[in-house]
Design an enzyme around this catalytic site. Structure first.
Site, short mmCIF file in Angstrom:
data_model
loop_
_atom_site.label_atom_id
_atom_site.label_comp_id
_atom_site.label_asym_id
_atom_site.label_seq_id
_atom_site.Cartn_x
_atom_site.Cartn_y
_atom_site.Cartn_z
N ALA A 185 1.02 -1.23 0.36
CA ALA A 185 0.49 0.24 -0.21
C ALA A 185 0.93 1.30 -0.15
O ALA A 185 2.10 1.32 0.11
CB ALA A 185 -0.94 -0.07 0.95
N MET A 227 1.70 3.23 -3.36
CA MET A 227 1.54 3.29 -4.31
C MET A 227 0.71 3.77 -4.38
O MET A 227 0.25 5.59 -5.70
CB MET A 227 2.50 2.15 -4.86
CG MET A 227 2.84 2.51 -6.41
SD MET A 227 4.06 4.00 -7.09
CE MET A 227 4.33 4.37 -8.29
N LYS A 261 -2.65 4.51 -3.98
CA LYS A 261 -3.65 4.74 -3.04
C LYS A 261 -5.16 4.93 -3.78
O LYS A 261 -5.82 4.51 -3.13
CB LYS A 261 -3.84 6.15 -2.29
CG LYS A 261 -2.17 6.10 -2.11
CD LYS A 261 -1.61 7.36 -1.34
CE LYS A 261 -0.57 7.80 -0.58
NZ LYS A 261 -0.55 7.10 1.06
N ASN A 300 7.99 8.84 3.01
CA ASN A 300 7.04 9.19 2.19
C ASN A 300 6.28 8.96 3.76
O ASN A 300 6.20 8.79 4.35
CB ASN A 300 6.59 7.21 1.86
CG ASN A 300 4.44 7.97 2.08
OD1 ASN A 300 4.38 9.07 1.93
ND2 ASN A 300 4.13 6.45 1.47
N ARG A 301 5.78 11.19 3.57
CA ARG A 301 5.32 11.25 4.54
C ARG A 301 3.13 12.01 4.27
O ARG A 301 3.55 13.17 4.66
CB ARG A 301 5.60 12.79 5.11
CG ARG A 301 6.66 12.28 5.86
CD ARG A 301 8.19 13.34 6.24
NE ARG A 301 9.37 12.67 6.79
CZ ARG A 301 11.05 13.75 7.02
NH1 ARG A 301 10.57 14.67 6.80
NH2 ARG A 301 11.35 12.86 7.46
N PHE A 339 -1.86 9.47 4.58
CA PHE A 339 -3.31 8.79 3.85
C PHE A 339 -4.51 9.34 2.87
O PHE A 339 -5.14 9.56 3.45
CB PHE A 339 -4.64 8.10 5.56
CG PHE A 339 -3.91 7.12 6.16
CD1 PHE A 339 -3.04 6.51 5.55
CD2 PHE A 339 -3.82 6.85 7.42
CE1 PHE A 339 -2.99 5.10 5.91
CE2 PHE A 339 -3.55 5.94 7.63
CZ PHE A 339 -3.24 4.60 7.58
N SER A 361 0.95 3.39 10.57
CA SER A 361 1.29 4.68 9.65
C SER A 361 1.82 5.86 10.89
O SER A 361 0.90 6.22 11.35
CB SER A 361 0.27 5.08 9.31
OG SER A 361 0.65 6.21 7.98
N ASN A 384 2.36 8.82 10.29
CA ASN A 384 1.83 10.47 9.18
C ASN A 384 0.49 10.47 9.33
O ASN A 384 0.17 12.42 9.51
CB ASN A 384 2.26 9.73 8.15
CG ASN A 384 3.48 10.14 7.23
OD1 ASN A 384 4.42 10.42 8.01
ND2 ASN A 384 3.86 9.10 6.18
N LYS A 411 -1.55 -4.36 10.17
CA LYS A 411 0.30 -4.11 10.28
C LYS A 411 0.78 -2.89 11.08
O LYS A 411 -0.78 -2.01 11.56
CB LYS A 411 -0.25 -2.94 9.08
CG LYS A 411 0.95 -2.28 8.90
CD LYS A 411 1.24 -1.69 6.93
CE LYS A 411 2.57 -0.43 7.16
NZ LYS A 411 2.28 0.45 6.02
#
Length: 242
Positions: free
Chosen positions: A71, A73, A75, A120-121, A124, A186, A188, A231
C-alpha cells in the site's frame, strides 16, 4: 548490466530525478492507469516482463508469486490491472479511509539517493471509500492476481470512533477486495499508533470480524470471510500488545 537496467540507469533515471518525486509518482500512476484499461496494452507489458512462476498460497488465496505491491503507491486503486501485467503476485491499494482527505502539506515525498530510498510523509491522502468503490467496481472481475485493500483511519475521526471508521470502509469495499489490511502503524496520521494499544486494537478487530461474518452470510452463495491482516509498527515490542 542488461539492456533494460542500462536504459533505466543512463536514460530514464536522470530524467525522473530532474522532477519532483510526487509529480513523477502521479504521472507514473496515470500512465499505468491507461495501460490497465486496455487488455491489449496489459498483454504487451506482460510479454516484456519476464517473471518466474512461484505459486504461493496464503490464507486460502492463490498467488502466482510472493512478490507484490505494498500500500502507498496506488492509493486510490486506479491502476490495479497494470500491476499484474508488471509481474507482481498481488497488489495492495490504499490506505483507504472513510472520508476523502488531502493528506499532509507538500512537500511530503522525498528521495534519498544515498540509501536508494523514498521517504513517504504523504499521510493517507485518498479519495475516500465511496469514490474508491466506484473506481474498483469498473474493473471488478478482471483482476489477474489477488487484490488487497489497506484500511486506515480518517484524520477527522476521533480515536474512540476508529472502529466505526474502519468498519465503514471495510463493508463498503468488502466485495471488491480479496484480503484486507488494518493499518494502525502509519506515523503520518496523528494518534494512529495509539490504536496499537491492546484494548483499542481489540475493539477494532472485533468490529471487523463481526462485519466480516455478516457480509459473508449476506452473499447468495454464503461466501467465505475475507482474510484480515494487521499492520503494526516494525519497532513495536511484543509487550506492547500483551
Amino acid at each position: 548490466m542488461d539492456l533494460k537496467t542500462e536504459f533505466y540507469q543512463r536514460c530514464l533515471k536522470p530524467f525522473l530525478f530532474r522532477h519532483d518525486p510526487e509529480e513523477i509518482h502521479h504521472k507514473t500512476l496515470s500512465a499505468l492507469a491507461i495501460i490497465g484499461r486496455s487488455p491489449t496494452l496489459c498483454d504487451l507489458l506482460t510479454n516484456v516482463v519476464d517473471v518466474p512462476s512461484l505459486p504461493t498460497e496464503v490464507s486460502g488465496l492463490q498467488f502466482p508469486n510472493p512478490i507484490g505491491l505494498a500500500a502507498g503507491m496506488d492509493k486510490n486503486g486506479i491502476a490495479v490491472p497494470a500491476w499484474a501485467a508488471l509481474g507482481l503476485g498481488f497488489c495492495e491499494i490504499g490506505g483507504v479511509t472513510q472520508y476523502p482527505q488531502p493528506g499532509n502539506p507538500k512537500p511530503r515525498l522525498f528521495r534519498s539517493p544515498k540509501t536508494e530510498a523514498i521517504i513517504n510523509r504523504m499521510g493517507f491522502n485518498n479519495l475516500g471509500a465511496d469514490a474508491i468503490h466506484s473506481t474498483l467496481s469498473r474493473s471488478a472481475g478482471t483482476n489477474a492476481t489477488p487484490l488487497g485493500i489497506n484500511l486506515g483511519k480518517s484524520k477527522r475521526t476521533p480515536l474512540e470512533e476508529a472502529h466505526s471508521d474502519f468498519a465503514y470502509s471495510f463493508e463498503k469495499l468488502w466485495s471488491l477486495g480479496d484480503f484486507f489490511v488494518v493499518n494502525v502503524s502509519s506515523p503520518n496520521t496523528p494518534g494512529l499508533r495509539e490504536l496499537q494499544d491492546r484494548d483499542s486494537l481489540r475493539t477494532i478487530l472485533k468490529t471487523l470480524v463481526d462485519s466480516n461474518s455478516r457480509m459473508a452470510t449476506r452473499q447468495p452463495s454464503n461466501s467465505p470471510v475475507k482474510p484480515l491482516f494487521v499492520k503494526i509498527a516494525p519497532d513495536l515490542s511484543l509487550i506492547c500488545l500483551l
